[in-house]
Design an enzyme around this catalytic site. Structure first.
Site, mmCIF file in Angstrom:
data_model
loop_
_atom_site.group_PDB
_atom_site.id
_atom_site.type_symbol
_atom_site.label_atom_id
_atom_site.label_comp_id
_atom_site.label_asym_id
_atom_site.label_seq_id
_atom_site.Cartn_x
_atom_site.Cartn_y
_atom_site.Cartn_z
ATOM 1 N N CYS A 13 27.222 -13.061 1.491
ATOM 2 C CA CYS A 13 26.069 -12.252 1.928
ATOM 3 C C CYS A 13 25.648 -11.207 0.879
ATOM 4 C CB CYS A 13 26.409 -11.560 3.240
ATOM 5 S SG CYS A 13 25.066 -10.491 3.805
ATOM 6 N N LYS A 40 31.111 -16.434 15.279
ATOM 7 C CA LYS A 40 31.330 -14.978 15.252
ATOM 8 C C LYS A 40 32.341 -14.546 16.313
ATOM 9 C CE LYS A 40 26.522 -14.415 13.851
ATOM 10 N NZ LYS A 40 25.172 -14.140 14.307
ATOM 11 N N VAL A 53 26.198 -9.186 9.396
ATOM 12 C CA VAL A 53 26.985 -8.385 8.453
ATOM 13 C C VAL A 53 26.020 -7.823 7.418
ATOM 14 C CG1 VAL A 53 29.165 -9.611 8.720
ATOM 15 C CG2 VAL A 53 27.484 -10.488 7.082
ATOM 16 N N SER A 71 22.569 -2.667 6.011
ATOM 17 C CA SER A 71 23.159 -2.422 4.692
ATOM 18 C C SER A 71 22.615 -1.177 3.993
ATOM 19 C CB SER A 71 22.973 -3.653 3.799
ATOM 20 O OG SER A 71 21.603 -3.977 3.682
HETATM 21 N N1 LIG Z 1 18.851 -6.158 7.638
HETATM 22 C C1 LIG Z 1 20.224 -6.556 7.571
HETATM 23 C C2 LIG Z 1 20.301 -8.023 7.167
HETATM 24 C C3 LIG Z 1 21.739 -8.538 7.141
HETATM 25 C C4 LIG Z 1 21.788 -10.078 7.224
HETATM 26 O O1 LIG Z 1 20.761 -10.746 7.362
HETATM 27 N N2 LIG Z 1 23.010 -10.612 7.155
HETATM 28 C C5 LIG Z 1 23.167 -12.048 7.316
HETATM 29 C C6 LIG Z 1 24.120 -12.621 6.285
HETATM 30 S S1 LIG Z 1 23.494 -12.485 4.648
HETATM 31 C C7 LIG Z 1 23.828 -12.322 8.660
HETATM 32 O O2 LIG Z 1 24.715 -11.620 9.070
HETATM 33 N N3 LIG Z 1 23.397 -13.369 9.340
HETATM 34 C C8 LIG Z 1 23.999 -13.814 10.556
HETATM 35 C C9 LIG Z 1 23.016 -14.077 11.633
HETATM 36 O O3 LIG Z 1 21.849 -13.667 11.513
HETATM 37 O O4 LIG Z 1 23.410 -14.698 12.623
HETATM 38 C C10 LIG Z 1 20.981 -5.651 6.594
HETATM 39 O O5 LIG Z 1 20.350 -5.184 5.633
HETATM 40 O O6 LIG Z 1 22.179 -5.379 6.801
#
Ligand SMILES: N[C@@H](CCC(=O)N[C@@H](CS)C(=O)NCC(=O)O)C(=O)O
Length: 226
Positions: A13, A40, A53, A71
């Site tokens: 990620c 998860k 995450v 993040s």
């Molecule tokens: N806006 C979020 C985006 C985080 C994100 O999209 N993480 C992805 C992995 S790169 C995730 O956890 N995806 C799992 C899902 O959506 O089920 C941030 O900046 O933390």
């Protein structure tokens, strides 16, 4: 207050990586816990309202745990609470500009996700052009370098470094050519790739893992690249 920091992570990620880079830049010890996003765990869903995450779990002296998600918010918290090099400008206006470019870095990532999944050459090309246009705007914002704001590494660098790293692998799979007219962006990308905080934010197997992930998920994109 002494704190323990635990970063809930996924190996691939790029949003996680920006938090890791910020922690590395500050020299802060933390524990990293990788989870399987395809399966998860319940404890994770309890602390991550969007099921995404990174999550930073902050454990206070009293053992109380607070979970932070998003993040960029996590990066800001690290900047505000941890000693070490300053990763935001002192000036409020410049700081606000940096925050805006951090958001911009997230937008570029969401456009990339769209690129991966399309099977339509016309959609692929229009999305590719949209990403290239975004990098052209970044080119305009860059100064002499080596970093986004000049001599000092900042949270904007922490946000963009994983974006560029993603491109390293993506570029091998398809011809994106989004940096053709952006020499400053290319120089920035090369500088960030050398940075120890950036290099150590992923495991040695990251290129292979990401390559395998993209190949598994993006048959359409690969067809277009052929
Ligand atoms: N806006 C979020 C985006 C985080 C994100 O999209 N993480 C992805 C992995 S790169 C995730 O956890 N995806 C799992 C899902 O959506 O089920 C941030 O900046 O933390």
């Amino acid at each position: 207050m002494a704190q323990k920091l635990t970063l809930i992570s996924h190996k691939l990620c790029p949003y996680v990586q920006r938090a890791v880079i910020a922690l590395n830049e500050k020299g802060v010890p933390f524990e990293r816990v990788d989870i399987d996003l395809a399966n998860k765990p319940d404890w994770f869903l309890k602390i991550s309202p969007l099921g995404k995450v990174p999550v930073l779990v902050v454990t206070g002296d009293d053992g109380k745990e607070i979970a932070l998600f998003e993040s960029n918010v996590i990066c800001e918290y690290i900047e505000e609470t941890q000693a070490g090099a300053k990763l935001h400008p002192q000036d409020a206006l410049q700081r606000a500009q940096h925050r805006a470019w951090m958001e911009f870095g997230s937008t570029i990532l969401s456009e990339l996700w769209g690129l991966e999944t399309t099977g339509d050459p016309a959609v692929f090309e229009s999305k590719r052009q949209a990403v290239a246009a975004k990098f052209a705007r970044v080119e305009e914002a860059l100064g002499k370098g080596p970093f986004f704001a000049g001599e000092h590494f900042s949270l904007v660098d922490a946000v963009f470094a994983p974006v560029f790293r993603y491109f390293d692998v993506f570029d091998e799979l398809t011809d994106l050519s989004v940096f053709a007219d952006t020499p400053k962006v290319r120089a920035w990308r090369e500088e960030l790739a050398k940075r120890p905080s950036v290099r150590t934010a992923v495991g040695a197997d990251y290129p292979q893992l990401l390559h395998a992930f993209l190949v598994r998920h993006d048959a359409h994109m690969l067809k277009l690249a052929a």
